[in-house]
Scaffold this motif. Structure first.
Motif, PDB file in Angstrom:
ATOM      1  N   ALA A 164       0.622 -19.433   8.107  1.00  0.00           N
ATOM      2  CA  ALA A 164       1.132 -20.789   7.884  1.00  0.00           C
ATOM      3  C   ALA A 164       2.653 -20.787   7.794  1.00  0.00           C
ATOM      4  N   ARG A 165       3.207 -19.846   7.019  1.00  0.00           N
ATOM      5  CA  ARG A 165       4.650 -19.740   6.829  1.00  0.00           C
ATOM      6  C   ARG A 165       5.030 -18.265   6.708  1.00  0.00           C
TER       7      ARG A 165
ATOM      8  N   ALA B 175       8.320  -8.731   5.875  1.00  0.00           N
ATOM      9  CA  ALA B 175       7.784 -10.063   6.156  1.00  0.00           C
ATOM     10  C   ALA B 175       7.038 -10.577   4.935  1.00  0.00           C
ATOM     11  N   CYS B 176       7.411 -11.746   4.483  1.00  0.00           N
ATOM     12  CA  CYS B 176       6.709 -12.433   3.397  1.00  0.00           C
ATOM     13  C   CYS B 176       5.886 -13.528   4.061  1.00  0.00           C
TER      14      CYS B 176
ATOM     15  N   GLN C 258      -7.609 -14.548   5.078  1.00  0.00           N
ATOM     16  CA  GLN C 258      -7.519 -13.670   3.924  1.00  0.00           C
ATOM     17  C   GLN C 258      -6.592 -12.497   4.222  1.00  0.00           C
ATOM     18  N   TRP C 259      -5.711 -12.206   3.268  1.00  0.00           N
ATOM     19  CA  TRP C 259      -4.823 -11.056   3.376  1.00  0.00           C
ATOM     20  C   TRP C 259      -5.547  -9.847   2.812  1.00  0.00           C
TER      21      TRP C 259
ATOM     22  N   ARG D  35       2.412 -15.882  -2.549  1.00  0.00           N
ATOM     23  CA  ARG D  35       1.413 -16.798  -3.115  1.00  0.00           C
ATOM     24  C   ARG D  35       1.970 -18.079  -3.706  1.00  0.00           C
ATOM     25  N   LYS D  36       3.265 -18.243  -3.667  1.00  0.00           N
ATOM     26  CA  LYS D  36       3.881 -19.452  -4.226  1.00  0.00           C
ATOM     27  C   LYS D  36       4.771 -20.075  -3.159  1.00  0.00           C
ATOM     28  N   PRO D  37       5.269 -21.276  -3.399  1.00  0.00           N
ATOM     29  CA  PRO D  37       6.164 -21.878  -2.403  1.00  0.00           C
ATOM     30  C   PRO D  37       7.445 -21.052  -2.251  1.00  0.00           C
TER      31      PRO D  37
END
Length: 166
Positions: free
Chosen positions: A68-69, A86-87, A95-96, A135-137
């Motif tokens: 997604a991002r 890479a984040c 699923q990661w 896991r966060k914005p």
């Protein structure tokens, strides 16, 4: 561009002299006269003597159906000066899996994303060595741009905590 809004030119004696304004953007002009933006000076990653522009790597990874991002940052590396990290934020229903070698549908892993980069003609030296599920914005500036410096700082902090727990 002649100047910033509400600023006057300091050299008014010769109106024809060229004055360059450094925006921090890095680009190139092709044989047709088109200007292509590659990235920003402050975001450039230097790895093994090569320049890597995060935007290029991000563009490839964002084409993957499970991502997604993504934000690409350089982290210090004793051998190559910097290493590409890479984040990623997976899409819903993906699923990661940290250590998976499986290519199962809806699974993302370091190995299958590196393979994806190769298949999409990203040079080997540009392929991220580290992938982190974010896991966060992502932190943003007031204008909505990614705070790459803040992401990098958080990645380094996470890597430090992993090493201290060994």
């Amino acid at each position: 561009m002649l100047r910033y809004w509400d600023q006057t030119l300091t050299n008014t004696s010769n109106q024809r002299s060229e004055v360059w304004f450094d925006t921090g953007d890095i680009g190139l002009m092709d044989c047709h006269g088109n200007l292509w933006l590659l990235g920003r000076t402050n975001g450039r990653i230097k790895s093994g003597g090569e320049n890597i522009y995060p935007e290029e790597v991000e563009a490839i990874l964002l084409e993957h159906p499970g991502i997604a991002r993504v934000v690409i940052v350089g982290i210090p590396d004793a051998r190559f000066t910097e290493m590409v990290a890479a984040c990623i934020q997976p899409r819903e229903n993906w699923q990661w899996l940290e250590h998976s070698t499986s290519n199962e549908e809806f699974h993302l892993s370091r190995k299958n994303l590196q393979q994806y980069c190769l298949e999409n003609n990203l040079s080997r030296f540009k392929i991220p060595k580290i992938f982190i599920e974010w896991r966060k914005p992502f932190p943003l500036t007031a204008t909505g741009k990614i705070r790459r410096d803040q992401v990098r700082k958080e990645v380094l902090s996470e890597i430090q905590s992993l090493h201290s727990n060994l």
